[in-house]
Motif scaffolding. Structure first.
Motif, PDB file in Angstrom:
ATOM      1  N   PHE A 144       7.006  29.080   4.424  1.00  0.00           N
ATOM      2  CA  PHE A 144       6.582  29.470   5.766  1.00  0.00           C
ATOM      3  C   PHE A 144       7.746  30.054   6.556  1.00  0.00           C
ATOM      4  O   PHE A 144       8.895  29.639   6.378  1.00  0.00           O
ATOM      5  CB  PHE A 144       6.042  28.259   6.544  1.00  0.00           C
ATOM      6  N   LEU A 145       7.410  31.030   7.423  1.00  0.00           N
ATOM      7  CA  LEU A 145       8.346  31.420   8.472  1.00  0.00           C
ATOM      8  C   LEU A 145       8.242  30.371   9.577  1.00  0.00           C
ATOM      9  O   LEU A 145       7.429  29.450   9.500  1.00  0.00           O
ATOM     10  CB  LEU A 145       8.006  32.814   9.004  1.00  0.00           C
ATOM     11  N   SER A 146       9.029  30.492  10.629  1.00  0.00           N
ATOM     12  CA  SER A 146       8.964  29.530  11.725  1.00  0.00           C
ATOM     13  C   SER A 146       7.542  29.494  12.281  1.00  0.00           C
ATOM     14  O   SER A 146       6.797  30.478  12.191  1.00  0.00           O
ATOM     15  CB  SER A 146       9.965  29.877  12.823  1.00  0.00           C
ATOM     16  N   GLU A 147       7.163  28.381  12.870  1.00  0.00           N
ATOM     17  CA  GLU A 147       5.774  28.121  13.242  1.00  0.00           C
ATOM     18  C   GLU A 147       5.159  29.217  14.110  1.00  0.00           C
ATOM     19  O   GLU A 147       3.980  29.553  13.962  1.00  0.00           O
ATOM     20  CB  GLU A 147       5.693  26.781  13.973  1.00  0.00           C
ATOM     21  N   VAL A 148       5.948  29.801  15.009  1.00  0.00           N
ATOM     22  CA  VAL A 148       5.404  30.788  15.948  1.00  0.00           C
ATOM     23  C   VAL A 148       4.863  32.023  15.225  1.00  0.00           C
ATOM     24  O   VAL A 148       3.954  32.690  15.709  1.00  0.00           O
ATOM     25  CB  VAL A 148       6.479  31.178  16.993  1.00  0.00           C
ATOM     26  N   TRP A 149       5.392  32.320  14.052  1.00  0.00           N
ATOM     27  CA  TRP A 149       4.972  33.525  13.331  1.00  0.00           C
ATOM     28  C   TRP A 149       3.613  33.368  12.658  1.00  0.00           C
ATOM     29  O   TRP A 149       2.919  34.354  12.432  1.00  0.00           O
ATOM     30  CB  TRP A 149       6.010  33.899  12.271  1.00  0.00           C
ATOM     31  N   ARG A 150       3.253  32.161  12.260  1.00  0.00           N
ATOM     32  CA  ARG A 150       1.991  31.915  11.551  1.00  0.00           C
ATOM     33  C   ARG A 150       1.917  32.756  10.271  1.00  0.00           C
ATOM     34  O   ARG A 150       0.926  33.466  10.004  1.00  0.00           O
ATOM     35  CB  ARG A 150       0.778  32.208  12.457  1.00  0.00           C
ATOM     36  N   VAL A 151       2.979  32.684   9.483  1.00  0.00           N
ATOM     37  CA  VAL A 151       3.063  33.438   8.229  1.00  0.00           C
ATOM     38  C   VAL A 151       3.413  32.480   7.093  1.00  0.00           C
ATOM     39  O   VAL A 151       4.387  31.741   7.164  1.00  0.00           O
ATOM     40  CB  VAL A 151       4.132  34.548   8.309  1.00  0.00           C
ATOM     41  N   GLY A 152       2.582  32.510   6.051  1.00  0.00           N
ATOM     42  CA  GLY A 152       2.859  31.735   4.854  1.00  0.00           C
ATOM     43  C   GLY A 152       2.920  32.639   3.643  1.00  0.00           C
ATOM     44  O   GLY A 152       2.245  33.678   3.584  1.00  0.00           O
ATOM     45  N   LEU A 153       3.746  32.278   2.685  1.00  0.00           N
ATOM     46  CA  LEU A 153       3.885  33.043   1.441  1.00  0.00           C
ATOM     47  C   LEU A 153       3.682  32.081   0.275  1.00  0.00           C
ATOM     48  O   LEU A 153       4.268  30.998   0.257  1.00  0.00           O
ATOM     49  CB  LEU A 153       5.243  33.721   1.363  1.00  0.00           C
ATOM     50  N   ILE A 154       2.861  32.492  -0.676  1.00  0.00           N
ATOM     51  CA  ILE A 154       2.612  31.672  -1.860  1.00  0.00           C
ATOM     52  C   ILE A 154       3.152  32.398  -3.087  1.00  0.00           C
ATOM     53  O   ILE A 154       2.687  33.489  -3.427  1.00  0.00           O
ATOM     54  CB  ILE A 154       1.113  31.382  -2.030  1.00  0.00           C
ATOM     55  N   ALA A 155       4.163  31.805  -3.708  1.00  0.00           N
ATOM     56  CA  ALA A 155       4.733  32.327  -4.948  1.00  0.00           C
ATOM     57  C   ALA A 155       3.934  31.715  -6.097  1.00  0.00           C
ATOM     58  O   ALA A 155       4.152  30.567  -6.486  1.00  0.00           O
ATOM     59  CB  ALA A 155       6.211  31.968  -5.048  1.00  0.00           C
ATOM     60  N   ILE A 156       2.995  32.474  -6.630  1.00  0.00           N
ATOM     61  CA  ILE A 156       2.000  31.924  -7.554  1.00  0.00           C
ATOM     62  C   ILE A 156       2.635  31.342  -8.811  1.00  0.00           C
ATOM     63  O   ILE A 156       2.155  30.337  -9.345  1.00  0.00           O
ATOM     64  CB  ILE A 156       0.957  33.002  -7.897  1.00  0.00           C
ATOM     65  N   HIS A 157       3.727  31.933  -9.283  1.00  0.00           N
ATOM     66  CA  HIS A 157       4.346  31.432 -10.517  1.00  0.00           C
ATOM     67  C   HIS A 157       4.945  30.040 -10.351  1.00  0.00           C
ATOM     68  O   HIS A 157       5.225  29.362 -11.347  1.00  0.00           O
ATOM     69  CB  HIS A 157       5.425  32.407 -11.000  1.00  0.00           C
ATOM     70  N   GLN A 158       5.124  29.593  -9.114  1.00  0.00           N
ATOM     71  CA  GLN A 158       5.706  28.271  -8.866  1.00  0.00           C
ATOM     72  C   GLN A 158       4.653  27.191  -8.629  1.00  0.00           C
ATOM     73  O   GLN A 158       4.993  26.018  -8.520  1.00  0.00           O
ATOM     74  CB  GLN A 158       6.635  28.337  -7.646  1.00  0.00           C
ATOM     75  N   LEU A 159       3.390  27.572  -8.555  1.00  0.00           N
ATOM     76  CA  LEU A 159       2.346  26.603  -8.248  1.00  0.00           C
ATOM     77  C   LEU A 159       2.163  25.597  -9.391  1.00  0.00           C
ATOM     78  O   LEU A 159       2.361  25.914 -10.561  1.00  0.00           O
ATOM     79  CB  LEU A 159       1.020  27.325  -7.992  1.00  0.00           C
TER      80      LEU A 159
END
Length: 266
Positions: A144-159
């Motif tokens: 996640f970026l800081s909370e105010v940005w409301r941006v999440g990134l999912i690196a699928i190979h790490q799931l």
């Protein structure tokens, strides 16, 4: 002929997965310099069972969301482009609230989810993506970026390789995607969305093969995906045939019983 088969597959696949708890809109234009959102999601009901059984995807479905899946590893330019879509969406919501003389509420803001098959540590650090606390329950591969940005990134190979996260790993590449496809075969025949996921995979396979004449250099991953999908769909067809035979047999038995009753009544 579908020009971008993976893009079409990802949109239809996510639409199928997210339809139970909400409304899904794909290829949605936002104002300003027109940019198209891949998948927009609006929850219509909070289904606790869905959230629990679908793990990470269920948590994503708890809020309004913009979902941007990438077939190739996302670049810095790709992340910037996604953030612009998020900001344009925010501005559009604010303008709509002003026109309707309503108060704009933060809970109306969408969460941006960037789905990427892989993400380098250097890229994540350059944007300041953080790993959530273990107590937050997101698991590995989520940033996640800081909370105010409301941006999440999912690196699928790490799931994690768990059944409920298999649905997101299906959007990975190479061994990650092939592993998810293999896991799908182990699901019960009547498992929710299994048949629909198989149909979408078959459509992807068909589009990849249809594009081969114009792009004869199909890469190894595409070829492996086609090879992995063929037996899956054949299995699906066989299951459908068996189910059809079982249903025909049941109907025949029911008709026989009914005819027997009619004879007895005579």
């Amino acid at each position: 002929m579908t020009k971008f088969p993976y893009d079409q597959f990802a949109k239809e696949y996510l639409q199928e997965l997210l339809s139970p708890p909400g409304e899904v809109e794909t290829s949605k234009n936002v104002t300003a310099e027109v940019r198209e959102i891949d998948v927009g999601f609006q929850p219509t009901s909070f289904e606790g069972e869905y959230v629990q059984s679908w793990g990470l995807l269920g948590k994503m479905a708890a809020t309004v969301a913009i979902i941007e899946p990438f077939r190739n590893p996302v670049t810095a330019e790709g992340i910037f482009s996604c953030v612009v879509k998020l900001l344009n969406s925010r501005a559009e919501l604010e303008r709509r609230a002003n026109r309707q003389d309503q108060r704009f509420e933060e809970r109306q803001l969408p969460m941006l989810w960037i789905l990427t098959p892989t993400a380098s540590e250097a890229l994540l650090n350059s944007f300041g993506f953080r790993t959530p606390e273990e107590s937050e329950g997101w698991g590995r591969g989520v940033y996640f970026l800081s909370e105010v940005w409301r941006v999440g990134l999912i690196a699928i190979h790490q799931l994690a390789r768990t059944p409920e996260i298999m649905w997101l790993r299906m959007l990975g590449r190479g061994r990650v995607q092939q592993g998810a496809i293999t896991e799908l075969t182990a699901f019960p025949v009547n498992a929710p969305l299994r048949a629909n996921a198989l149909q979408l995979l078959y459509t992807l396979q068909a589009n990849l093969q249809a594009n081969t004449p114009t792009n004869p250099t199909m890469d190894d991953e595409d070829q492996e995906l086609v090879m992995a999908s063929v037996p899956l769909f054949q299995q699906h067809l066989q299951e459908a045939r068996l189910q059809g035979l079982e249903q025909s047999l049941e109907r025949g038995i029911e008709r026989g019983i009914e005819e027997g009753r009619e004879k007895d009544s005579d």
